[in-house]
Design an enzyme around this catalytic site. Structure first.
Site, PDB file in Angstrom:
ATOM      1  CG  HIS A 311     110.667 -46.362  17.794  1.00  0.00           C
ATOM      2  ND1 HIS A 311     110.513 -47.703  17.572  1.00  0.00           N
ATOM      3  CD2 HIS A 311     109.432 -45.853  18.006  1.00  0.00           C
ATOM      4  CE1 HIS A 311     109.230 -47.995  17.633  1.00  0.00           C
ATOM      5  NE2 HIS A 311     108.545 -46.896  17.894  1.00  0.00           N
ATOM      6  CG  ASP A 369     105.048 -39.441  20.092  1.00  0.00           C
ATOM      7  OD1 ASP A 369     103.879 -39.376  19.720  1.00  0.00           O
ATOM      8  OD2 ASP A 369     105.511 -40.404  20.716  1.00  0.00           O
TER       9      ASP A 369
HETATM   10  N1  ACO Z   1     117.469 -38.741  24.189  1.00  0.00           N
HETATM   11  C1  ACO Z   1     118.735 -39.002  24.608  1.00  0.00           C
HETATM   12  N2  ACO Z   1     119.277 -40.228  24.662  1.00  0.00           N
HETATM   13  C2  ACO Z   1     118.519 -41.254  24.265  1.00  0.00           C
HETATM   14  C3  ACO Z   1     117.193 -41.076  23.806  1.00  0.00           C
HETATM   15  C4  ACO Z   1     116.672 -39.762  23.775  1.00  0.00           C
HETATM   16  N3  ACO Z   1     115.441 -39.519  23.352  1.00  0.00           N
HETATM   17  N4  ACO Z   1     116.673 -42.264  23.472  1.00  0.00           N
HETATM   18  C5  ACO Z   1     117.614 -43.187  23.725  1.00  0.00           C
HETATM   19  N5  ACO Z   1     118.748 -42.574  24.193  1.00  0.00           N
HETATM   20  C6  ACO Z   1     120.020 -43.202  24.521  1.00  0.00           C
HETATM   21  C7  ACO Z   1     119.969 -43.919  25.855  1.00  0.00           C
HETATM   22  O1  ACO Z   1     120.366 -43.057  26.907  1.00  0.00           O
HETATM   23  C8  ACO Z   1     120.929 -45.053  25.624  1.00  0.00           C
HETATM   24  O2  ACO Z   1     122.238 -44.522  25.691  1.00  0.00           O
HETATM   25  P1  ACO Z   1     123.440 -45.432  26.315  1.00  0.00           P
HETATM   26  O3  ACO Z   1     123.589 -46.580  25.375  1.00  0.00           O
HETATM   27  O4  ACO Z   1     124.602 -44.508  26.367  1.00  0.00           O
HETATM   28  O5  ACO Z   1     122.961 -45.852  27.685  1.00  0.00           O
HETATM   29  C9  ACO Z   1     120.692 -45.435  24.158  1.00  0.00           C
HETATM   30  O6  ACO Z   1     120.235 -44.227  23.532  1.00  0.00           O
HETATM   31  C10 ACO Z   1     119.667 -46.548  23.988  1.00  0.00           C
HETATM   32  O7  ACO Z   1     118.453 -46.125  24.618  1.00  0.00           O
HETATM   33  P2  ACO Z   1     117.455 -47.075  25.392  1.00  0.00           P
HETATM   34  O8  ACO Z   1     116.704 -46.263  26.411  1.00  0.00           O
HETATM   35  O9  ACO Z   1     118.169 -48.291  25.871  1.00  0.00           O
HETATM   36  O10 ACO Z   1     116.491 -47.499  24.214  1.00  0.00           O
HETATM   37  P3  ACO Z   1     115.060 -48.128  24.348  1.00  0.00           P
HETATM   38  O11 ACO Z   1     114.818 -48.879  23.113  1.00  0.00           O
HETATM   39  O12 ACO Z   1     114.912 -48.873  25.629  1.00  0.00           O
HETATM   40  O13 ACO Z   1     114.102 -46.846  24.441  1.00  0.00           O
HETATM   41  C11 ACO Z   1     112.673 -45.074  23.877  1.00  0.00           C
HETATM   42  C12 ACO Z   1     113.338 -46.376  23.401  1.00  0.00           C
HETATM   43  C13 ACO Z   1     111.930 -45.320  25.202  1.00  0.00           C
HETATM   44  C14 ACO Z   1     111.640 -44.646  22.851  1.00  0.00           C
HETATM   45  C15 ACO Z   1     113.757 -43.983  24.067  1.00  0.00           C
HETATM   46  O14 ACO Z   1     114.411 -43.736  22.837  1.00  0.00           O
HETATM   47  C16 ACO Z   1     113.188 -42.673  24.620  1.00  0.00           C
HETATM   48  O15 ACO Z   1     113.038 -42.534  25.839  1.00  0.00           O
HETATM   49  N6  ACO Z   1     112.843 -41.680  23.732  1.00  0.00           N
HETATM   50  C17 ACO Z   1     112.250 -40.446  24.180  1.00  0.00           C
HETATM   51  C18 ACO Z   1     110.775 -40.638  24.446  1.00  0.00           C
HETATM   52  C19 ACO Z   1     109.974 -40.818  23.182  1.00  0.00           C
HETATM   53  O16 ACO Z   1     110.089 -40.049  22.240  1.00  0.00           O
HETATM   54  N7  ACO Z   1     109.090 -41.822  23.193  1.00  0.00           N
HETATM   55  C20 ACO Z   1     108.191 -42.091  22.076  1.00  0.00           C
HETATM   56  C21 ACO Z   1     108.570 -43.360  21.385  1.00  0.00           C
HETATM   57  S1  ACO Z   1     107.537 -43.626  19.994  1.00  0.00           S
HETATM   58  C22 ACO Z   1     106.095 -44.149  20.689  1.00  0.00           C
HETATM   59  O17 ACO Z   1     106.036 -44.820  21.659  1.00  0.00           O
HETATM   60  C23 ACO Z   1     104.864 -43.724  20.044  1.00  0.00           C
END
Ligand code: ACO
Length: 435
Positions: A311, A369
């Site tokens: 998140h 979620d």
């Molecule tokens: N699975 C694997 N790796 C992940 C995940 C994940 N679910 N989420 C983040 N990471 C990793 C990224 O690859 C990144 O790694 P790095 O530093 O080696 O490049 C690091 O963690 C940071 O992730 P970002 O994408 O930069 O974080 P951001 O804050 O932009 O994204 C998000 C947040 C979009 C929610 C992300 O965690 C994600 O895609 N999660 C899966 C989808 C999800 O569950 N969305 C619902 C969110 S809650 C809502 O909106 C109701």
């Protein structure tokens, strides 16, 4: 009027030796905020923040999140307390009005919402323009956007009474439209709302009743669904809420702004994740496949993410996921699903991920979620309706934030700037000289 105080000033040293002073604003909770509103006019520079990771786009009194501690407050009340002790419409009242309602206030509010649950009969014809297999979110974007055509002439967004009617209409009609989208997709007749039912029971009735036999609402399901609605009601300036505020900031119809919010919510990085989680759990198929699946997630080249994890704000357990995890067991047992294979996979997946260095290092925890879809599926709600249910529940948050924005004297049209890295100005090249 702004309630933020400005007890301090930050000094910014510019590369050309100038010093720029920036007020530091303090809210009631949360980190201090550098006020950069006059930065361009005073110093000729922009700030650069793609994804708005460090940008407060507005002042708000509705919802507070402490992502490090995993705390979510609506108007100062903990989400855990609201989920355990309130109904969804009580929480709607709180989000909209700032205080929990008295019994009389709640009765009045419930009356005002139920009074608006029917949609204009003409709306039912709109559905016929969609393919039967359309995604319910696509249908909701279209039909809720179309409300702007039904309620246009009398809409003065600066009139508090008009805004109140918009608010009531949206909270009342979005469930009706979501249920109609489902009924249309399975070829069953639309079911009219029943105003003698509570909000969640009425939604179940519109989803599952048919004209040829009585439909009995399971109170356990209704209460579980109501709790899911509460947990999704608002979440401060997330992508869809910011979209609603941005669209609303232009003075556009609030119905159009909410349709835009629904569009933003649909993406799998946002509300679409609940549908993606269930598909992921089904794909994993069994506890024995978890380890190999997580290896794929950790391999950056695979572009596979652990859906329902991570998140932007929570760097700790999402408190909504904790409530849902606890209620999943309870609800599934009551519904007779004592051994739900998807819940078993989800719990094991969470356990393994929370001990894995990849997730620990990046502070990736289950979000709202992760468990919601398992409960919804056990209730017989099809996967493609999950995000539509999220949209239904979030409508109050969007409209509360829209109302707050309209009344904010500091509100301006949302208009970010950019860091331009394209071509500098150059002479036009006529066709015969190109190539
Ligand atoms: N699975 C694997 N790796 C992940 C995940 C994940 N679910 N989420 C983040 N990471 C990793 C990224 O690859 C990144 O790694 P790095 O530093 O080696 O490049 C690091 O963690 C940071 O992730 P970002 O994408 O930069 O974080 P951001 O804050 O932009 O994204 C998000 C947040 C979009 C929610 C992300 O965690 C994600 O895609 N999660 C899966 C989808 C999800 O569950 N969305 C619902 C969110 S809650 C809502 O909106 C109701």
């Amino acid at each position: 009027m702004s309630q933020a105080t400005s007890p301090a000033t930050a000094r910014l040293e510019m590369p050309d030796g100038r010093t720029v002073e920036l007020p530091v604003l303090s809210g009631t909770m949360g980190p201090p905020v550098l006020d950069v509103r006059k930065l361009y006019a005073g110093a000729g520079v922009f700030t650069y923040d793609p994804g708005y990771t460090s940008t407060a786009s507005c002042e708000s009194k509705i919802t507070y999140i402490d992502g490090d501690e995993g705390i979510l407050l609506h108007r100062g009340y903990r989400i855990e307390d609201l989920a355990a002790r309130c109904t969804y419409l009580e929480v709607c009242y709180l989000l909209l009005n700032g205080e929990l309602p008295t019994r009389a206030q709640l009765d009045r509010f419930v009356h005002d919402i139920t009074y608006h649950t029917m949609v204009h009969e003409q709306i039912s014809y709109l559905f016929r323009g969609f393919r039967r297999d359309s995604h319910p979110m696509a249908v909701m974007i279209g039909v809720i956007g179309a409300l702007s055509a039904f309620y246009y002439e009398d809409l003065d967004v600066d009139d508090p009474h008009a805004r109140m009617i918009v608010t009531h209409r949206l909270i009342a009609k979005v469930p009706t439209i979501a249920a109609m989208a489902y009924k249309y997709s399975i070829g069953q007749p639309f079911v009219y709302p029943r105003n003698d039912l509570d909000y969640a029971s009425n939604f179940l009735h519109m989803m599952f009743a048919v004209p040829c036999e009585p439909y009995r609402i399971n109170p356990v399901m209704a209460r579980a669904l109501d709790k899911i609605f509460i947990l999704h009601a608002d979440h401060e300036q997330n992508a869809s809420t910011s979209t609603v505020r941005l669209v609303g900031s232009t003075g556009a119809s609030p119905y159009a702004a909410i349709a835009a919010g629904i569009a933003a919510l649909w993406g799998p990085a946002h509300g679409g994740a609940n549908e993606a989680v269930l598909n992921m759990l089904k794909q994993i198929g069994s506890v024995s496949n978890i380890k190999s699946f997580l290896e794929k997630v950790k391999d950056k080249d695979s572009h596979v993410r652990l859906m329902g994890f991570g998140h932007r704000v929570y760097k700790n357990y999402d408190p909504r996921a904790a409530v849902l995890k606890a209620s999943a067991d309870e609800v599934l047992a009551e519904l007779g699903h004592r051994h739900n294979p998807l819940l078993e996979i989800a719990k094991e997946l969470e356990k393994i991920a929370l001990e894995d260095e990849y997730f620990v290092k990046r502070k990736l925890f289950p979000n709202v979620d992760f468990y919601s879809g398992i409960i919804l599926e056990a209730m017989g709600i099809p996967t493609r309706m999950f995000t539509a249910i999220f949209a239904l529940a979030r409508t109050v948050g969007w409209i509360a934030q829209w109302n707050e924005m309209i009344q904010d004297p500091q509100q301006k049209i949302g208009r970010p700037r950019q860091l331009y890295t394209g071509q500098k100005e150059r002479p036009f090249v006529p066709m015969e000289a190109r190539g």
